[in-house]
Design a protein around this motif. Structure first.
Motif, PDB file in Angstrom:
ATOM      1  N   VAL A   1      23.816  67.065  35.127  1.00  0.00           N
ATOM      2  CA  VAL A   1      24.108  65.390  36.120  1.00  0.00           C
ATOM      3  C   VAL A   1      23.527  64.674  34.590  1.00  0.00           C
ATOM      4  N   GLN A   2      24.334  63.631  34.158  1.00  0.00           N
ATOM      5  CA  GLN A   2      23.673  62.624  33.560  1.00  0.00           C
ATOM      6  C   GLN A   2      23.767  61.308  33.889  1.00  0.00           C
ATOM      7  N   LEU A   3      22.501  60.910  33.974  1.00  0.00           N
ATOM      8  CA  LEU A   3      22.111  59.382  34.050  1.00  0.00           C
ATOM      9  C   LEU A   3      22.260  58.292  33.251  1.00  0.00           C
ATOM     10  N   VAL A   4      22.850  57.052  32.904  1.00  0.00           N
ATOM     11  CA  VAL A   4      22.756  56.170  32.188  1.00  0.00           C
ATOM     12  C   VAL A   4      21.664  55.147  32.969  1.00  0.00           C
ATOM     13  N   GLU A   5      20.986  54.273  32.159  1.00  0.00           N
ATOM     14  CA  GLU A   5      20.134  52.907  33.006  1.00  0.00           C
ATOM     15  C   GLU A   5      20.978  52.273  32.141  1.00  0.00           C
ATOM     16  N   SER A   6      20.932  50.584  32.929  1.00  0.00           N
ATOM     17  CA  SER A   6      21.419  49.578  32.160  1.00  0.00           C
ATOM     18  C   SER A   6      20.596  48.600  32.695  1.00  0.00           C
TER      19      SER A   6
ATOM     20  N   GLY B   1      29.130  63.977  37.045  1.00  0.00           N
ATOM     21  CA  GLY B   1      28.807  65.482  37.094  1.00  0.00           C
ATOM     22  C   GLY B   1      28.288  66.244  37.617  1.00  0.00           C
ATOM     23  N   PHE B   2      28.035  65.341  39.285  1.00  0.00           N
ATOM     24  CA  PHE B   2      27.738  66.019  40.243  1.00  0.00           C
ATOM     25  C   PHE B   2      27.453  65.320  41.236  1.00  0.00           C
ATOM     26  N   PRO B   3      28.145  65.919  42.737  1.00  0.00           N
ATOM     27  CA  PRO B   3      28.422  64.939  43.966  1.00  0.00           C
ATOM     28  C   PRO B   3      26.981  63.608  44.372  1.00  0.00           C
ATOM     29  N   PHE B   4      27.897  62.311  43.434  1.00  0.00           N
ATOM     30  CA  PHE B   4      26.461  61.540  43.618  1.00  0.00           C
ATOM     31  C   PHE B   4      26.354  61.268  45.319  1.00  0.00           C
ATOM     32  N   SER B   5      26.696  62.065  46.506  1.00  0.00           N
ATOM     33  CA  SER B   5      26.322  61.796  47.700  1.00  0.00           C
ATOM     34  C   SER B   5      25.545  62.821  48.263  1.00  0.00           C
ATOM     35  N   ARG B   6      25.546  63.159  47.259  1.00  0.00           N
ATOM     36  CA  ARG B   6      23.742  64.446  47.573  1.00  0.00           C
ATOM     37  C   ARG B   6      23.099  64.251  46.721  1.00  0.00           C
ATOM     38  N   LEU B   7      22.652  63.335  45.850  1.00  0.00           N
ATOM     39  CA  LEU B   7      21.793  62.986  44.987  1.00  0.00           C
ATOM     40  C   LEU B   7      20.769  62.601  45.752  1.00  0.00           C
TER      41      LEU B   7
ATOM     42  N   SER C   1      18.564  50.348  46.032  1.00  0.00           N
ATOM     43  CA  SER C   1      20.124  50.398  47.230  1.00  0.00           C
ATOM     44  C   SER C   1      20.602  51.301  45.979  1.00  0.00           C
ATOM     45  N   ARG C   2      22.325  52.064  46.894  1.00  0.00           N
ATOM     46  CA  ARG C   2      22.751  52.870  45.938  1.00  0.00           C
ATOM     47  C   ARG C   2      23.975  52.536  46.504  1.00  0.00           C
ATOM     48  N   ASP C   3      25.776  52.548  45.326  1.00  0.00           N
ATOM     49  CA  ASP C   3      26.872  52.695  45.848  1.00  0.00           C
ATOM     50  C   ASP C   3      27.343  54.367  45.595  1.00  0.00           C
ATOM     51  N   ASN C   4      27.515  54.604  46.727  1.00  0.00           N
ATOM     52  CA  ASN C   4      28.166  56.203  46.626  1.00  0.00           C
ATOM     53  C   ASN C   4      29.256  56.130  46.320  1.00  0.00           C
ATOM     54  N   THR C   5      30.216  55.443  46.719  1.00  0.00           N
ATOM     55  CA  THR C   5      31.152  55.361  45.652  1.00  0.00           C
ATOM     56  C   THR C   5      32.170  54.405  44.040  1.00  0.00           C
ATOM     57  N   LYS C   6      30.454  54.180  43.916  1.00  0.00           N
ATOM     58  CA  LYS C   6      30.468  53.810  42.600  1.00  0.00           C
ATOM     59  C   LYS C   6      29.466  54.752  41.512  1.00  0.00           C
ATOM     60  N   ASN C   7      28.758  55.845  42.530  1.00  0.00           N
ATOM     61  CA  ASN C   7      27.918  56.679  41.559  1.00  0.00           C
ATOM     62  C   ASN C   7      27.380  55.901  41.021  1.00  0.00           C
TER      63      ASN C   7
ATOM     64  N   ALA D   1      17.557  61.780  39.095  1.00  0.00           N
ATOM     65  CA  ALA D   1      18.145  62.895  40.098  1.00  0.00           C
ATOM     66  C   ALA D   1      17.732  63.927  40.987  1.00  0.00           C
ATOM     67  N   ARG D   2      17.512  64.117  41.718  1.00  0.00           N
ATOM     68  CA  ARG D   2      17.025  65.238  42.699  1.00  0.00           C
ATOM     69  C   ARG D   2      18.398  66.165  43.563  1.00  0.00           C
ATOM     70  N   PHE D   3      18.776  67.546  42.335  1.00  0.00           N
ATOM     71  CA  PHE D   3      19.710  68.035  43.607  1.00  0.00           C
ATOM     72  C   PHE D   3      19.495  69.755  43.610  1.00  0.00           C
ATOM     73  N   LEU D   4      19.455  70.362  44.406  1.00  0.00           N
ATOM     74  CA  LEU D   4      19.547  71.755  44.696  1.00  0.00           C
ATOM     75  C   LEU D   4      17.642  71.393  43.581  1.00  0.00           C
ATOM     76  N   GLY D   5      16.615  71.324  44.408  1.00  0.00           N
ATOM     77  CA  GLY D   5      15.551  71.017  44.076  1.00  0.00           C
ATOM     78  C   GLY D   5      15.485  70.770  41.914  1.00  0.00           C
ATOM     79  N   LEU D   6      16.440  71.278  41.399  1.00  0.00           N
ATOM     80  CA  LEU D   6      16.410  70.535  40.006  1.00  0.00           C
ATOM     81  C   LEU D   6      16.032  69.527  40.251  1.00  0.00           C
ATOM     82  N   TYR D   7      15.573  68.555  38.903  1.00  0.00           N
ATOM     83  CA  TYR D   7      15.315  67.208  38.579  1.00  0.00           C
ATOM     84  C   TYR D   7      16.282  66.361  37.015  1.00  0.00           C
ATOM     85  N   TYR D   8      16.482  65.636  36.916  1.00  0.00           N
ATOM     86  CA  TYR D   8      17.237  64.872  35.985  1.00  0.00           C
ATOM     87  C   TYR D   8      17.187  64.047  35.620  1.00  0.00           C
ATOM     88  N   TRP D   9      16.469  63.559  34.820  1.00  0.00           N
ATOM     89  CA  TRP D   9      16.375  61.730  33.590  1.00  0.00           C
ATOM     90  C   TRP D   9      17.159  61.849  33.411  1.00  0.00           C
TER      91      TRP D   9
END
Length: 115
Positions: free
Chosen positions: A1-6, A25-31, A70-76, A97-105
């Motif tokens: 997962v790649q996360l970019v803050e702004s 990099g991952f299905p956002f709606s599952r994060l 808030s989140r917009d799953n259509t815009k990831n 982000a948390r996905f399948l028990g792993l964390y990404y920053w």
């Protein structure tokens, strides 16, 4: 997962900012998504988190009533709307982000609240 803050910036007390975190990099709606922050000399702390379909949201006591996640799953993308900012909100804000028990920053975005 790649996360970019702004969205981080210098803002006066009482002002507002909206942070964004774009994921790829991952299905956002599952994060499971969270915002954390780390002030100078302090430990990183949870600000808010949000479930996959936005049903559940949790906030730190220090930001309740002022911040909205808030989140917009259509815009990831996950957002953090910050109102009535205080000097003590000054910190680097991180998306997680948390996905399948792993964390990404993400690498963070700096918010400075000062007159």
């Amino acid at each position: 997962v790649q996360l970019v803050e702004s969205g981080g910036d210098l803002v006066k007390p009482g002002g507002s900012l909206r942070l964004s975190c774009a994921a790829s990099g991952f299905p956002f709606s599952r994060l499971l998504m969270s915002w954390y922050r780390q002030a100078p000399g302090k430990e990183r702390e949870l600000v808010a988190d949000i479930s996959t379909e936005s049903v559940n949201k949790n906030y730190a006591d220090s930001v309740k009533g002022r911040f909205t996640i808030s989140r917009d799953n259509t815009k990831n993308t996950v957002y953090l709307q910050m109102n009535s900012l205080k000097p003590e909100d000054t910190a680097v804000y991180y998306c997680r982000a948390r996905f399948l028990g792993l964390y990404y920053w993400g690498t963070g975005t700096l918010v400075t609240v000062s007159s």
